[in-house]
Scaffold this motif. Structure first.
Motif, PDB file in Angstrom:
ATOM      1  N   LEU C  97      34.555  25.234  36.230  1.00  0.00           N
ATOM      2  CA  LEU C  97      34.188  26.688  37.121  1.00  0.00           C
ATOM      3  C   LEU C  97      35.343  27.034  37.671  1.00  0.00           C
ATOM      4  O   LEU C  97      35.405  28.152  38.325  1.00  0.00           O
ATOM      5  CB  LEU C  97      33.591  25.347  38.515  1.00  0.00           C
ATOM      6  N   LEU C 101      35.926  30.422  38.135  1.00  0.00           N
ATOM      7  CA  LEU C 101      36.440  32.173  39.191  1.00  0.00           C
ATOM      8  C   LEU C 101      37.640  32.945  39.456  1.00  0.00           C
ATOM      9  O   LEU C 101      37.779  33.763  39.742  1.00  0.00           O
ATOM     10  CB  LEU C 101      35.879  30.521  40.546  1.00  0.00           C
ATOM     11  N   GLU C 111      34.158  39.783  45.504  1.00  0.00           N
ATOM     12  CA  GLU C 111      33.219  37.684  45.713  1.00  0.00           C
ATOM     13  C   GLU C 111      31.409  38.253  45.612  1.00  0.00           C
ATOM     14  O   GLU C 111      30.760  37.155  45.349  1.00  0.00           O
ATOM     15  CB  GLU C 111      33.885  37.167  47.020  1.00  0.00           C
ATOM     16  N   LEU C 115      29.259  35.673  43.810  1.00  0.00           N
ATOM     17  CA  LEU C 115      27.848  34.540  44.122  1.00  0.00           C
ATOM     18  C   LEU C 115      26.529  35.103  43.897  1.00  0.00           C
ATOM     19  O   LEU C 115      25.932  34.522  43.920  1.00  0.00           O
ATOM     20  CB  LEU C 115      28.148  34.819  45.737  1.00  0.00           C
ATOM     21  N   VAL C 118      25.209  33.722  40.419  1.00  0.00           N
ATOM     22  CA  VAL C 118      25.552  32.294  40.435  1.00  0.00           C
ATOM     23  C   VAL C 118      23.713  32.145  40.901  1.00  0.00           C
ATOM     24  O   VAL C 118      23.409  31.263  40.086  1.00  0.00           O
ATOM     25  CB  VAL C 118      26.867  31.090  41.299  1.00  0.00           C
TER      26      VAL C 118
ATOM     27  N   LEU D 115      26.557  26.458  44.707  1.00  0.00           N
ATOM     28  CA  LEU D 115      26.778  27.688  45.317  1.00  0.00           C
ATOM     29  C   LEU D 115      27.757  27.260  46.873  1.00  0.00           C
ATOM     30  O   LEU D 115      28.006  27.791  46.112  1.00  0.00           O
ATOM     31  CB  LEU D 115      24.753  27.751  46.629  1.00  0.00           C
ATOM     32  N   TYR D 117      30.080  25.186  46.479  1.00  0.00           N
ATOM     33  CA  TYR D 117      31.478  24.929  45.862  1.00  0.00           C
ATOM     34  C   TYR D 117      32.147  26.139  45.231  1.00  0.00           C
ATOM     35  O   TYR D 117      32.644  26.063  45.533  1.00  0.00           O
ATOM     36  CB  TYR D 117      31.244  23.742  44.348  1.00  0.00           C
ATOM     37  N   VAL D 118      31.041  26.863  44.539  1.00  0.00           N
ATOM     38  CA  VAL D 118      31.344  27.585  43.687  1.00  0.00           C
ATOM     39  C   VAL D 118      32.080  29.703  45.434  1.00  0.00           C
ATOM     40  O   VAL D 118      33.176  29.501  45.245  1.00  0.00           O
ATOM     41  CB  VAL D 118      30.482  29.287  43.895  1.00  0.00           C
ATOM     42  N   ARG D 119      31.303  28.970  46.753  1.00  0.00           N
ATOM     43  CA  ARG D 119      31.882  29.586  47.884  1.00  0.00           C
ATOM     44  C   ARG D 119      33.207  29.842  48.019  1.00  0.00           C
ATOM     45  O   ARG D 119      33.858  29.956  48.935  1.00  0.00           O
ATOM     46  CB  ARG D 119      30.947  29.800  48.702  1.00  0.00           C
ATOM     47  N   THR D 121      35.088  27.823  46.682  1.00  0.00           N
ATOM     48  CA  THR D 121      36.424  27.793  45.963  1.00  0.00           C
ATOM     49  C   THR D 121      37.228  29.379  46.137  1.00  0.00           C
ATOM     50  O   THR D 121      38.337  29.904  46.173  1.00  0.00           O
ATOM     51  CB  THR D 121      36.153  28.025  44.297  1.00  0.00           C
ATOM     52  N   LEU D 122      36.030  30.410  46.370  1.00  0.00           N
ATOM     53  CA  LEU D 122      36.541  32.152  45.993  1.00  0.00           C
ATOM     54  C   LEU D 122      36.945  32.173  47.519  1.00  0.00           C
ATOM     55  O   LEU D 122      38.030  32.832  47.881  1.00  0.00           O
ATOM     56  CB  LEU D 122      34.864  32.867  45.577  1.00  0.00           C
TER      57      LEU D 122
END
Lengths: 135, 135, 135, 135
Positions: C97, C101, C111, C115, C118, D115, D117-119, D121-122
């Motif tokens: 992941l 990203l 960003e 989001l 996702v 979400l 984790y994605v946030r 990381t970004l």
DNA sequence: GTGGTCTAGACCACT
DNA sequence: GTGGTCTAGACCACT
């Protein structure tokens, strides 16, 4: 599948293989779906290393011209027109052709002569393709 | 003398300069006898190394396209047709054109479209040359 | 059970089958306990080799996603969450992941856009699962 | 420029190098225009063969992520956003993300956790980039 | 000094 | 049996 390489050329061998394969397809010698020699066999035929054939096949694959399968080997893409049309090579192609034509003009080759050569070459491809073999 | 380079292209910079100069001559922007920029000035204009321009000019000189004189600098060969015609580049040229046309055929570009593009490009060169040249 | 393969992709066929099955489960199209096609039938449907389907199923089995029984064939693991949670795939998942990203960031995708994509995808899975599942 | 490889991974080494470089750019450790190690030096650092680094760099170049020059070596593309945005990788990217998210869903990872984790990381990428070094 | 090409040979993955 | 990866080393081209 016979093809002539110029080992003294400045054009890399893998590029020459790529070019000759494209011409063989245009000539109808290799129809869509037809098999290419295995990398190892082709390398023996051409008296070069198999890695060089590998690189040429990888190039053709990335261009959408052939399809590679670990089991069945390399084949001309069954829908080569669609697979190649998707790539944005058009601009580059036109630029290369423009350069080639400029060279003819500079060298004083008459316009009619260039046109005749283009027409003859295209007709040669078309004729071959009509009756064209399955490779 | 303005010319656009593509730094991301696989084509070496010196080759691109050579190609663009050939096209400029075909276009009539550079007539036989006309001066090219000095290598140092050209390098500054193009934001590249001076040796790269040097290499491009040397290539053009070896092809009979330009003449280099220590005093007057580089000029388009006064009799560029004769000077280039003597060289045995014909075979290579035909081979490169054949490869280009094969690509078009494989990509499914109609014969008429290719011919139209060739004709249009050649006419563009011819028109430019008429008004522009001094040779 | 319908699923689309990309024969030109660099992703091996068995991996694509595995990926599409995982997505079908997330989509609720395949509930825990639900049957997958027999390997032979699936191979016919997908027009590929039977061994390739076998390899995909074996991969899914080793991941705890499906169960294979000589009599009843392959079914989605009845307790797929527990069976898959036990495996130490977390680290690898996070790494993959992170790479994805990073690609978006490098390509300049905002960003917020990432989001939203996702969130939308996750909600699509959730919605499907509600109505569809039997687990 | 330090980077960790897993020689036991199924992911080819050249692909791992490519992935880590992309992440380093997103992290701001490698700014646009910044130099990458020479292929030979990098190979020594990573204790692998220089051909493998070569292949990774070639991959990055074809993706528009780096620019390679025989003299000055490899640098992050000065306009990496534009150069990468031109490529039609979007579809493939979305498909890969969809598969990754499906895996999380199947494993029962709560939507909120994914979400977050994605946030995180970004935001990590964004923060690094702001102050970001010149490599 | 940099990357690019080619050869040579080993071992692995896919089918 | 097929292609894919990696190592190893030579030589060349570009700048």
């Amino acid at each position: 599948m016979h093809l002539v390489l110029d080992l003294d050329s400045e054009v890399p061998i893998y590029q020459q293989i790529r070019d000759r394969v494209v011409e063989a397809i245009a000539d109808g010698l290799l129809a869509p779906g037809a098999s290419l020699p295995s990398t190892r066999q082709f390398a023996v035929d051409l008296a070069i290393n198999f890695h060089t054939v590998n690189k040429a096949y990888d190039l053709l694959r990335r261009e959408g011209i052939i399809r590679i399968n670990r089991k069945s080997g390399a084949v001309v893409h069954p829908d080569v027109r669609r697979a190649t049309a998707e790539l944005r090579v058009g601009v580059d192609w036109e630029q290369r052709l423009r350069t080639l034509l400029a060279e003819a003009v500079v060298r004083g080759v008459p316009e009619g002569e260039v046109l005749t050569y283009v027409r003859t070459t295209l007709e040669g491809f078309a004729k071959q393709s009509e009756g064209g073999g399955q490779g």
